[in-house]
Design a protein around this motif. Structure first.
Motif, short mmCIF file in Angstrom:
data_model
loop_
_atom_site.label_atom_id
_atom_site.label_comp_id
_atom_site.label_asym_id
_atom_site.label_seq_id
_atom_site.Cartn_x
_atom_site.Cartn_y
_atom_site.Cartn_z
N SER A 157 0.84 -1.55 0.42
CA SER A 157 -0.18 0.08 -0.18
C SER A 157 1.14 1.15 -0.13
N LYS A 158 2.28 0.71 0.56
CA LYS A 158 2.76 2.06 0.62
C LYS A 158 3.55 2.68 -0.49
N LEU A 159 4.24 1.29 -1.55
CA LEU A 159 4.55 2.26 -2.35
C LEU A 159 3.17 2.21 -3.40
N THR A 160 1.97 1.95 -3.47
CA THR A 160 1.69 2.69 -4.53
C THR A 160 0.99 3.67 -4.46
N THR A 161 0.81 4.51 -3.10
CA THR A 161 0.82 5.57 -2.90
C THR A 161 1.69 5.96 -3.53
N PHE A 162 2.94 6.25 -2.42
CA PHE A 162 4.70 6.32 -3.72
C PHE A 162 4.16 6.70 -5.44
N GLN A 163 3.41 5.55 -5.36
CA GLN A 163 3.83 5.64 -7.09
C GLN A 163 3.14 6.44 -7.33
N LYS A 164 1.91 6.72 -7.05
CA LYS A 164 0.62 7.75 -7.11
C LYS A 164 1.91 9.27 -7.06
N THR A 165 1.89 9.49 -6.04
CA THR A 165 2.16 10.64 -5.75
C THR A 165 4.04 10.63 -6.95
N ILE A 166 4.04 9.87 -7.51
CA ILE A 166 5.78 10.16 -8.41
C ILE A 166 4.66 11.25 -9.87
N ASN A 167 4.06 9.95 -10.15
CA ASN A 167 2.85 10.16 -10.99
C ASN A 167 2.46 11.66 -11.28
N GLN A 168 1.52 12.07 -10.16
CA GLN A 168 0.99 13.01 -9.85
C GLN A 168 1.90 14.11 -10.23
N LEU A 174 12.39 -2.16 4.67
CA LEU A 174 11.46 -1.21 3.14
C LEU A 174 10.25 -0.60 3.61
N GLY A 175 9.27 -0.53 4.64
CA GLY A 175 9.01 -0.11 4.92
C GLY A 175 8.84 1.36 4.75
N THR A 176 10.17 1.65 6.44
CA THR A 176 10.41 2.97 7.03
C THR A 176 11.16 3.61 5.43
N LEU A 177 11.89 2.71 5.01
CA LEU A 177 12.26 3.76 3.70
C LEU A 177 11.51 4.74 2.69
N ILE A 178 10.27 3.83 2.83
CA ILE A 178 9.35 3.85 1.82
C ILE A 178 8.64 5.15 2.40
N ASP A 179 8.66 5.01 3.70
CA ASP A 179 7.99 6.23 4.06
C ASP A 179 8.43 7.88 4.23
N ALA A 180 10.13 7.92 4.15
CA ALA A 180 11.47 8.47 3.81
C ALA A 180 10.98 9.49 2.97
N GLN A 181 10.99 8.13 1.85
CA GLN A 181 11.20 8.58 0.25
C GLN A 181 9.87 9.22 0.01
N TYR A 182 8.36 8.95 0.50
CA TYR A 182 7.07 9.86 0.05
C TYR A 182 7.51 11.05 0.90
N GLN A 183 7.94 11.16 1.81
CA GLN A 183 8.13 12.44 2.66
C GLN A 183 8.57 12.93 1.94
N GLN A 184 10.20 13.06 1.24
CA GLN A 184 11.29 13.70 1.19
C GLN A 184 10.03 14.38 -0.41
N ALA A 185 9.09 13.69 -1.56
CA ALA A 185 8.46 13.58 -2.71
C ALA A 185 7.24 15.00 -2.29
N VAL A 186 7.06 14.87 -1.20
CA VAL A 186 5.85 15.47 -0.88
C VAL A 186 6.67 17.48 -0.37
N VAL A 187 8.11 16.90 0.05
CA VAL A 187 8.71 18.48 0.41
C VAL A 187 9.26 19.26 -0.91
N THR A 188 9.36 18.51 -2.33
CA THR A 188 9.67 18.38 -3.29
C THR A 188 9.15 18.87 -3.98
N SER A 189 7.37 18.74 -4.05
CA SER A 189 6.72 19.21 -4.54
C SER A 189 5.94 20.14 -3.99
N ILE A 190 6.37 20.26 -2.52
CA ILE A 190 5.72 21.53 -2.43
C ILE A 190 6.88 22.96 -2.63
N GLU A 191 7.98 23.13 -2.34
CA GLU A 191 9.76 23.57 -3.25
C GLU A 191 8.83 23.90 -4.81
#
Length: 260
Positions: free
Chosen positions: A191-202, A236-253
């Motif tokens: 589920s975390k991977l799916t959310t990360f992928q959707k964020t990347i697509n957006q 892996l879940g902990t790593l994906i959480d960190a990557q997702y948070q970084q993606a959010v920060v990148t989007s905001i910036e």
């Protein structure tokens, strides 16, 4: 002047006193032991109880469940026999009661072994059923590396069919619960991977550079497809959480530049 002459005791009197003394000792010693058969039965029942409780512990009956029985045995063993030099009945009653109490504890121990074995068997069967259900859910989703879990399920089924003692069923339960936990983490990690992928697509649709994140996602998928243990999914879940948070920060910036 004091007369110091010795008093002569007839020989027959001395012999009579000796005979009476011997007879008294015979009566005293014969009365002190009680009925040997009753005493032997009590000892045999105690030995049987000791052997049975040791067997129960060896096959996996928890010591906490055996504790009340062991305490009762200790209480019985510490109760000393009554002193009755001229009457066997109190001793016979004592050993008869000992034998009855030990026999009662033997019966309780046998019942405890049966009950515990049944409970552990039922728990193992339930755990294997939950394992099968979790495995079926993940198989229907077509995610992750399911084959090792299927192999484990088949192996544990064989273990369950040959299990005999509580400790055998406990091993099956422990293994099954470990696999159930791993399959659960497989689902949450996916589920975390799916959310990360959707964020990347957006982000990609918003014309934000996602090259690095796309590479991260691909690496994550490879790790996910090879993971089979709870520790691997947790990492892996902990790593994906960190990557997702970084993606959010990148989007905001990137928002001011995207708007422009």
């Amino acid at each position: 002047m004091r007369d110091t002459r010795s008093v002569h005791i007839p020989r027959w009197v001395t012999q009579a006193m000796l005979v009476l003394l011997v007879l008294g000792l015979i009566v005293l010693t014969s009365a002190c032991g009680g009925n040997a058969q009753v005493r032997q039965q009590a000892n045999q029942d105690k030995t049987q109880l000791d052997q049975l409780t040791q067997h129960a512990l060896a096959i996996g009956v928890p010591a906490t469940l055996l504790s009340p029985i062991l305490k009762q045995e200790q209480h019985l063993s510490s109760a000393g026999a009554p002193f009755s030099p001229f009457n066997d009945q109190p001793l016979n009653d004592y050993y008869s009661n000992q034998a009855n109490q030990y026999a009662k504890l033997v019966g309780q121990t046998q019942q405890l072994i049966t009950t515990t074995t049944d409970q552990y068997q039922l728990q193992a069967q339930n755990d294997m059923q939950v394992f099968q259900q979790a495995l079926s859910r993940r198989s229907s989703q077509h995610i992750g590396n399911i084959q090792p879990f299927s192999n484990s399920y088949n192996n544990y089924q064989l273990m369950l069919s040959s299990a005999k003692y509580p400790k055998d069923f406990a091993v099956v339960s422990r293994y099954a619960q470990t696999e159930i936990n791993a399959l659960g983490l497989m689902g949450s990690t996916y589920s975390k991977l799916t959310t990360f992928q959707k964020t990347i697509n957006q982000m990609k649709q918003a014309r934000i550079d996602v090259t690095a994140m796309q590479a991260q996602y691909q690496n994550d998928m490879q790790e996910f497809n090879s993971a089979t243990k709870s520790s691997e999914f947790n990492k892996l879940g902990t790593l994906i959480d960190a990557q997702y948070q970084q993606a959010v920060v990148t989007s905001i910036e990137a928002l001011p530049y995207v708007s422009a």
